[in-house]
Scaffold this motif. Structure first.
Motif, PDB file in Angstrom:
ATOM      1  N   ALA A   1      -6.069   7.502   1.387  1.00 27.55           N
ATOM      2  CA  ALA A   1      -4.661   7.907   1.354  1.00 27.55           C
ATOM      3  C   ALA A   1      -4.360   8.731   0.110  1.00 27.55           C
ATOM      4  O   ALA A   1      -3.648   9.734   0.183  1.00 27.55           O
ATOM      5  CB  ALA A   1      -3.750   6.680   1.417  1.00 27.55           C
ATOM      6  N   VAL A   2      -4.902   8.323  -1.021  1.00 26.74           N
ATOM      7  CA  VAL A   2      -4.678   9.054  -2.272  1.00 26.74           C
ATOM      8  C   VAL A   2      -5.290  10.456  -2.182  1.00 26.74           C
ATOM      9  O   VAL A   2      -4.694  11.437  -2.591  1.00 26.74           O
ATOM     10  CB  VAL A   2      -5.228   8.262  -3.477  1.00 26.74           C
ATOM     11  CG1 VAL A   2      -5.292   9.111  -4.719  1.00 26.74           C
ATOM     12  CG2 VAL A   2      -4.377   7.024  -3.719  1.00 26.74           C
ATOM     13  N   GLN A   3      -6.467  10.567  -1.616  1.00 30.53           N
ATOM     14  CA  GLN A   3      -7.108  11.879  -1.468  1.00 30.53           C
ATOM     15  C   GLN A   3      -6.341  12.749  -0.487  1.00 30.53           C
ATOM     16  O   GLN A   3      -6.211  13.948  -0.705  1.00 30.53           O
ATOM     17  CB  GLN A   3      -8.556  11.718  -1.030  1.00 30.53           C
ATOM     18  CG  GLN A   3      -9.438  11.231  -2.167  1.00 30.53           C
ATOM     19  CD  GLN A   3     -10.865  10.996  -1.726  1.00 30.53           C
ATOM     20  OE1 GLN A   3     -11.121  10.526  -0.622  1.00 30.53           O
ATOM     21  NE2 GLN A   3     -11.788  11.322  -2.611  1.00 30.53           N
ATOM     22  N   GLN A   4      -5.823  12.182   0.596  1.00 30.47           N
ATOM     23  CA  GLN A   4      -5.052  12.954   1.558  1.00 30.47           C
ATOM     24  C   GLN A   4      -3.788  13.500   0.926  1.00 30.47           C
ATOM     25  O   GLN A   4      -3.390  14.632   1.184  1.00 30.47           O
ATOM     26  CB  GLN A   4      -4.702  12.108   2.776  1.00 30.47           C
ATOM     27  CG  GLN A   4      -5.876  11.843   3.675  1.00 30.47           C
ATOM     28  CD  GLN A   4      -5.551  10.865   4.789  1.00 30.47           C
ATOM     29  OE1 GLN A   4      -4.467  10.281   4.836  1.00 30.47           O
ATOM     30  NE2 GLN A   4      -6.508  10.668   5.676  1.00 30.47           N
ATOM     31  N   VAL A   5      -3.166  12.691   0.075  1.00 29.63           N
ATOM     32  CA  VAL A   5      -1.945  13.120  -0.601  1.00 29.63           C
ATOM     33  C   VAL A   5      -2.243  14.339  -1.476  1.00 29.63           C
ATOM     34  O   VAL A   5      -1.455  15.278  -1.552  1.00 29.63           O
ATOM     35  CB  VAL A   5      -1.340  11.970  -1.440  1.00 29.63           C
ATOM     36  CG1 VAL A   5      -0.265  12.465  -2.373  1.00 29.63           C
ATOM     37  CG2 VAL A   5      -0.790  10.899  -0.512  1.00 29.63           C
TER      38      VAL A   5
ATOM     39  N   PHE B   1      -6.977   2.783   0.460  1.00 27.78           N
ATOM     40  CA  PHE B   1      -6.212   3.316  -0.666  1.00 27.78           C
ATOM     41  C   PHE B   1      -6.763   4.673  -1.114  1.00 27.78           C
ATOM     42  O   PHE B   1      -6.021   5.645  -1.243  1.00 27.78           O
ATOM     43  CB  PHE B   1      -6.219   2.302  -1.812  1.00 27.78           C
ATOM     44  CG  PHE B   1      -5.606   2.816  -3.075  1.00 27.78           C
ATOM     45  CD1 PHE B   1      -4.262   3.145  -3.134  1.00 27.78           C
ATOM     46  CD2 PHE B   1      -6.372   2.963  -4.217  1.00 27.78           C
ATOM     47  CE1 PHE B   1      -3.692   3.621  -4.309  1.00 27.78           C
ATOM     48  CE2 PHE B   1      -5.814   3.429  -5.397  1.00 27.78           C
ATOM     49  CZ  PHE B   1      -4.463   3.759  -5.438  1.00 27.78           C
ATOM     50  N   ARG B   2      -8.064   4.765  -1.339  1.00 31.58           N
ATOM     51  CA  ARG B   2      -8.657   6.021  -1.817  1.00 31.58           C
ATOM     52  C   ARG B   2      -8.485   7.150  -0.795  1.00 31.58           C
ATOM     53  O   ARG B   2      -8.196   8.284  -1.181  1.00 31.58           O
ATOM     54  CB  ARG B   2     -10.122   5.823  -2.152  1.00 31.58           C
ATOM     55  CG  ARG B   2     -10.338   5.010  -3.415  1.00 31.58           C
ATOM     56  CD  ARG B   2     -11.823   4.955  -3.791  1.00 31.58           C
ATOM     57  NE  ARG B   2     -12.112   3.912  -4.737  1.00 31.58           N
ATOM     58  CZ  ARG B   2     -11.893   3.989  -6.056  1.00 31.58           C
ATOM     59  NH1 ARG B   2     -11.366   5.060  -6.566  1.00 31.58           N
ATOM     60  NH2 ARG B   2     -12.202   2.972  -6.844  1.00 31.58           N
TER      61      ARG B   2
ATOM     62  N   TYR C   1       0.832  -1.205   0.000  1.00 28.53           N
ATOM     63  CA  TYR C   1       0.000   0.000   0.000  1.00 28.53           C
ATOM     64  C   TYR C   1       0.869   1.259   0.000  1.00 28.53           C
ATOM     65  O   TYR C   1       0.582   2.221  -0.727  1.00 28.53           O
ATOM     66  CB  TYR C   1      -0.957   0.012   1.198  1.00 28.53           C
ATOM     67  CG  TYR C   1      -2.148  -0.894   1.021  1.00 28.53           C
ATOM     68  CD1 TYR C   1      -3.181  -0.563   0.142  1.00 28.53           C
ATOM     69  CD2 TYR C   1      -2.235  -2.085   1.719  1.00 28.53           C
ATOM     70  CE1 TYR C   1      -4.275  -1.401  -0.025  1.00 28.53           C
ATOM     71  CE2 TYR C   1      -3.333  -2.928   1.564  1.00 28.53           C
ATOM     72  CZ  TYR C   1      -4.346  -2.580   0.694  1.00 28.53           C
ATOM     73  OH  TYR C   1      -5.425  -3.414   0.523  1.00 28.53           O
ATOM     74  N   THR C   2       1.930   1.271   0.783  1.00 31.75           N
ATOM     75  CA  THR C   2       2.822   2.435   0.827  1.00 31.75           C
ATOM     76  C   THR C   2       3.403   2.721  -0.553  1.00 31.75           C
ATOM     77  O   THR C   2       3.385   3.867  -1.028  1.00 31.75           O
ATOM     78  CB  THR C   2       3.950   2.209   1.860  1.00 31.75           C
ATOM     79  OG1 THR C   2       3.356   2.046   3.152  1.00 31.75           O
ATOM     80  CG2 THR C   2       4.920   3.372   1.893  1.00 31.75           C
TER      81      THR C   2
END
Length: 188
Positions: free
Chosen positions: A179-183, A176-177, A131-132
């Motif tokens: 984390a992607v949105q936070q990024v 996953f979603r 995931y990372t």
């Protein structure tokens, strides 16, 4: 890992060039497709996925390989269980990962997508290291190609539902979603 958007290759990862690609038609890169693979099934870190994508798979090495050794397939990336990332095809080229597929009514997803394989199976959770690596790779791909919105990240099963089940029910889409949105700062 650092994506060079001019060449479509990432620096700082393994490069395992595959012959299984061709030129993308003119147009955008606007879809990210997540897959899973392990060769033989549920066996990890064997090197057989790399061999398959490079047309070097020995059909005599395992009974399962007899039926797939002649396949001509690839993906842009493979993320192994330990988070190690390998690249097979430049993102600027069309890897042969999606097969007969459709997204939002548009056929031939290989034309406009990037394919990432996660080493795994439908029925085993993926690792934190995977995931990372996937989140970091996705961040870089989305920076290079802003058309890859969160809504345009899907599984192989979403674009070929009658044929494929990957990445499978053990893939944590919510994790996953988020984390992607936070990024991206939640701007989607």
């Amino acid at each position: 890992m650092q994506l060079d958007s001019a060449s479509g290759w990432c620096r700082g990862i393994n490069h395992c060039p595959s012959p299984n690609f061709n030129a993308r038609p003119a147009g955008e890169i606007s879809l990210l497709v997540i897959h899973n693979i392990s060769l033989p099934p549920a066996c990890f870190k064997t090197g057989h996925v790399q061999a398959l994508f490079q047309n070097r798979l020995d059909p005599g090495a395992h009974p399962y390989f007899e039926g797939i050794a002649e396949l001509r397939v690839s993906a842009h990336f493979l993320i192994e269980r330990d988070g190690e990332v390998s690249q097979f095809v430049s993102c600027l080229e069309r890897a042969w990962h999606a097969g007969v597929s459709s997204f939002e009514g548009r056929e031939g997803c290989n034309d406009f997508s990037i394919g990432i394989e996660l080493e795994g199976t439908d029925d085993q959770p993926f690792t934190d290291l995977q995931y990372t690596a996937l989140i970091e790779l996705t961040r870089q791909l989305r920076q290079a190609w802003p058309g890859i919105t969160v809504e345009r990240i899907c599984g192989h099963s979403d674009i070929a539902p009658q044929r494929k089940t990957d990445p499978g029910p053990c893939f944590d889409w919510e994790r996953f979603r988020q984390a992607v949105q936070q990024v991206r700062g939640g701007n989607e």
